[in-house]
Design a protein around this motif. Structure first.
Motif, short mmCIF file in Angstrom:
data_model
loop_
_atom_site.label_atom_id
_atom_site.label_comp_id
_atom_site.label_asym_id
_atom_site.label_seq_id
_atom_site.Cartn_x
_atom_site.Cartn_y
_atom_site.Cartn_z
N ASP A 74 3.15 -4.25 6.36
CA ASP A 74 3.78 -3.30 5.44
C ASP A 74 4.19 -3.99 4.15
O ASP A 74 4.12 -3.40 3.06
N ALA A 75 4.62 -5.24 4.25
CA ALA A 75 5.07 -5.96 3.05
C ALA A 75 3.95 -6.23 2.07
O ALA A 75 4.19 -6.35 0.86
N ASP A 76 2.72 -6.34 2.57
CA ASP A 76 1.60 -6.65 1.68
C ASP A 76 1.42 -5.61 0.58
O ASP A 76 1.04 -5.95 -0.54
N TRP A 77 1.67 -4.36 0.88
CA TRP A 77 1.43 -3.31 -0.12
C TRP A 77 2.41 -3.40 -1.28
O TRP A 77 2.18 -2.81 -2.33
N ASP A 78 3.49 -4.15 -1.12
CA ASP A 78 4.50 -4.28 -2.17
C ASP A 78 4.56 -5.69 -2.75
O ASP A 78 5.52 -6.04 -3.44
N THR A 79 3.52 -6.49 -2.52
CA THR A 79 3.56 -7.90 -2.89
C THR A 79 2.69 -8.19 -4.11
O THR A 79 1.52 -7.80 -4.15
N GLU A 80 3.28 -8.91 -5.06
CA GLU A 80 2.52 -9.48 -6.17
C GLU A 80 2.19 -10.91 -5.76
O GLU A 80 3.03 -11.80 -5.81
N TYR A 81 0.95 -11.15 -5.37
CA TYR A 81 0.58 -12.45 -4.81
C TYR A 81 0.50 -13.54 -5.87
O TYR A 81 0.86 -14.68 -5.63
N LEU A 82 -0.06 -13.22 -7.04
CA LEU A 82 -0.32 -14.23 -8.07
C LEU A 82 -1.10 -15.39 -7.48
O LEU A 82 -0.90 -16.56 -7.82
N ASP A 83 -2.05 -15.06 -6.60
CA ASP A 83 -2.85 -16.05 -5.90
C ASP A 83 -4.14 -15.37 -5.45
O ASP A 83 -4.31 -14.15 -5.63
N ALA A 84 -5.03 -16.13 -4.84
CA ALA A 84 -6.31 -15.59 -4.38
C ALA A 84 -6.11 -14.86 -3.05
O ALA A 84 -6.65 -15.23 -2.01
N ILE A 85 -5.32 -13.82 -3.09
CA ILE A 85 -5.03 -12.95 -1.95
C ILE A 85 -5.04 -11.52 -2.47
O ILE A 85 -4.52 -11.24 -3.56
N VAL A 86 -5.61 -10.60 -1.70
CA VAL A 86 -5.63 -9.21 -2.12
C VAL A 86 -5.46 -8.31 -0.89
O VAL A 86 -5.91 -8.66 0.21
N SER A 87 -4.79 -7.19 -1.08
CA SER A 87 -4.66 -6.19 -0.02
C SER A 87 -5.68 -5.08 -0.27
O SER A 87 -5.92 -4.70 -1.42
N VAL A 88 -6.26 -4.56 0.81
CA VAL A 88 -7.27 -3.52 0.69
C VAL A 88 -6.91 -2.36 1.62
O VAL A 88 -6.59 -2.58 2.79
N ARG A 89 -6.93 -1.16 1.06
CA ARG A 89 -6.70 0.04 1.87
C ARG A 89 -7.81 1.05 1.59
O ARG A 89 -8.17 1.26 0.42
N VAL A 90 -8.31 1.65 2.64
CA VAL A 90 -9.26 2.75 2.51
C VAL A 90 -8.47 4.05 2.47
O VAL A 90 -7.62 4.29 3.35
N VAL A 91 -8.72 4.87 1.44
CA VAL A 91 -7.94 6.10 1.24
C VAL A 91 -8.86 7.30 1.18
O VAL A 91 -10.05 7.19 0.86
N ASP A 92 -8.29 8.45 1.49
CA ASP A 92 -9.06 9.69 1.50
C ASP A 92 -8.99 10.37 0.13
O ASP A 92 -8.30 11.38 -0.07
N GLY A 93 -9.66 9.76 -0.84
CA GLY A 93 -9.81 10.39 -2.14
C GLY A 93 -8.66 10.15 -3.10
O GLY A 93 -7.72 9.38 -2.83
N ILE A 94 -8.73 10.84 -4.22
CA ILE A 94 -7.81 10.63 -5.34
C ILE A 94 -6.37 10.94 -4.97
O ILE A 94 -5.45 10.25 -5.39
N ASP A 95 -6.14 11.98 -4.17
CA ASP A 95 -4.76 12.32 -3.81
C ASP A 95 -4.08 11.19 -3.06
O ASP A 95 -2.92 10.83 -3.34
N ALA A 96 -4.79 10.61 -2.10
CA ALA A 96 -4.21 9.51 -1.33
C ALA A 96 -4.02 8.27 -2.19
O ALA A 96 -3.04 7.53 -2.03
N ALA A 97 -4.94 8.03 -3.12
CA ALA A 97 -4.80 6.88 -4.02
C ALA A 97 -3.57 7.04 -4.90
O ALA A 97 -2.78 6.09 -5.07
N LEU A 98 -3.39 8.23 -5.45
CA LEU A 98 -2.22 8.48 -6.30
C LEU A 98 -0.92 8.33 -5.50
O LEU A 98 0.07 7.78 -5.99
N ALA A 99 -0.92 8.80 -4.26
CA ALA A 99 0.28 8.70 -3.44
C ALA A 99 0.60 7.24 -3.13
O ALA A 99 1.77 6.84 -3.15
N HIS A 100 -0.42 6.45 -2.85
CA HIS A 100 -0.17 5.03 -2.56
C HIS A 100 0.39 4.31 -3.78
O HIS A 100 1.36 3.56 -3.67
N ILE A 101 -0.17 4.56 -4.95
CA ILE A 101 0.31 3.90 -6.15
C ILE A 101 1.73 4.33 -6.48
O ILE A 101 2.58 3.51 -6.86
N ALA A 102 2.02 5.61 -6.29
CA ALA A 102 3.39 6.09 -6.54
C ALA A 102 4.40 5.43 -5.61
O ALA A 102 5.53 5.14 -6.00
#
Length: 433
Positions: free
Chosen positions: A322-350
């Motif tokens: 859960d912490a990964d989605w709120d982390t600024e890594y500033l390193d060669a690390i990235v979090s990846v989530r598969v979302v169901d379209g634009i609505d889910a993407a907007l909700a995650h970013i919000a």
């Protein structure tokens, strides 16, 4: 005969060291006097002084590199992360870039004196809003010695005096850059006190700057989340800042795979330690080539952490917390989530974004426009890498930082963001009934 006994002076009183507060107040008063001189200088004179400062910085390249080598060695001994060392490290190309940024700022239009708008009241009074310098600005920053030059150039161009307090990890680099810049500025008629670097790394000096209401007009922190949080919590002076750059790239089902792969890779891997780097990749569940997006990252040594659907893309993807989605890594690390379209993407970013920079890769114009208008970040991009979140790339010459708040300035803060305005009212004898 009357003998007069000489009372010796108190040696302790004569040699008592200056406290951090006394130091900051003295420097701020000197800066205020220097700013009054800057306010009277013409745009051409300020421009000439900045050109001389850029030239002086180029000439001081060997001295700056030698100072930077001392900081790098100390940073390695102290166990600084590769990302922090990358922020700290200078080379001839980076010094040339820093000097070029100062010259670019010199070439920018002078914002002071610009008439924002003008109106005539029914009683004949003429009203104008005119841009003016903010006054004395304090910059508190970590690790990046280029900030010394960027901040000095931008503040001088906008008619402000500046107090610089760099981090201890870059102390030698900052001093060398500052000395070169001031030599050039003074040769151009700018008072030396217009650009001052605090001569101490005492943490109490930061507290003194934050409490110097009435002497310092605005504080700009640039550094890690802990620094910025402290500044925002303790300051008695207005603050222009962002906490972190938890930036997202959303790849829509309509995205062209070749474009999406190039943007995603650049957004993460070009420079992982800058605030414009992508930290979370969101992939539309209907996007046809999700493996192509993560394959290049993994092959180039980036650690990828994902939700269960993302983990199914490649066995090398580790589970995200859960912490990964709120982390600024500033390193060669990235979090990846598969979302169901634009609505889910907007909700995650919000829910998880930091209002810094978010991007969409899409060929569907309607989806792209919706993303651009509904994502509430300082910078929102379509079909471009988030690594472009930079004042120089925006044509601003350089930046003092990226502001993510809602007041005064937002996004890359350059010369215009370092001004305020006043009203000029011209009458012909009007009195108010």
């Amino acid at each position: 005969m009357t003998t007069t006994l000489a009372i010796p002076a108190n040696p302790a009183a004569e040699t008592a060291p200056e406290t951090a507060t006394e130091l900051v107040h003295r420097l701020a008063r000197d800066a205020r006097a220097a700013q009054a001189v800057l306010a009277r200088m013409s745009a051409a004179d300020k421009q000439h002084a900045l050109i001389l400062a850029a030239t002086a910085l180029r000439g001081a390249g060997p001295t700056v590199l030698a100072a930077n080598a001392v900081d790098i060695a100390a940073g390695q001994a102290a166990g600084l992360s590769p990302a922090m060392l990358d922020r700290l490290r200078l080379d001839p190309a980076r010094i040339a870039g820093i000097a070029a940024a100062v010259a670019d700022v010199a070439a920018l239009p002078d914002p002071t004196g610009l008439v924002i708008d003008r109106s005539v009241r029914p009683n004949g009074m003429v009203l104008e809003r005119v841009r003016i310098a903010i006054g004395v600005i304090g910059i508190i920053y970590e690790s990046r010695p280029n900030v010394t030059a960027d901040a000095a150039a931008l503040c001088v161009r906008a008619g402000n005096a500046v107090l610089l307090r760099g981090g201890s990890e870059a102390v030698h680099s900052n001093r060398a850059i500052h000395a070169a810049l001031v030599a050039g500025l003074v040769a151009g008629g700018v008072p030396a006190a217009a650009v001052q670097l605090l001569p101490t790394q005492d943490r109490d000096a930061v507290g003194a700057m934050l409490g110097a209401a009435g002497l310092i007009d605005m504080i700009v922190p640039r550094g890690g989340k802990n620094l910025v949080a402290r500044v925002q919590a303790d300051a008695r002076v207005p603050v222009l800042a962002h906490l972190d750059g938890n930036n997202h790239t959303y790849v829509d089902r309509s995205a062209r795979p070749d474009m999406a792969r190039a943007i995603v890779h650049n957004a993460k891997m070009r420079r992982t330690g800058i605030c414009g780097a992508m930290e979370t990749l969101l992939i539309d569940a209907c996007y046809p080539d999700p493996h192509g997006l993560v394959e290049g990252l993994l092959d180039d040594g980036c650690e990828v952490r994902g939700d269960p659907r993302a983990q199914a893309i490649d066995p090398r993807i580790r589970p995200a917390t859960d912490a990964d989605w709120d982390t600024e890594y500033l390193d060669a690390i990235v979090s990846v989530r598969v979302v169901d379209g634009i609505d889910a993407a907007l909700a995650h970013i919000a829910a998880h974004g930091s209002a810094h920079t978010d991007a969409i890769v899409a060929d569907d114009a309607a989806v792209a426009e919706r993303f651009l208008h509904e994502v509430d970040s300082a910078i929102v991009m379509h079909n471009a890498s988030s690594q472009f979140a930079d004042g120089g790339e925006f044509g601003l010459g350089a930046e003092i930082g990226i502001a993510t708040g809602r007041l005064h300035a937002r996004g890359p803060v350059a010369v215009e963001g370092l001004t305020t305005y006043k009203w000029l009212v011209r009458g012909t004898g009007q009195t108010r009934p």
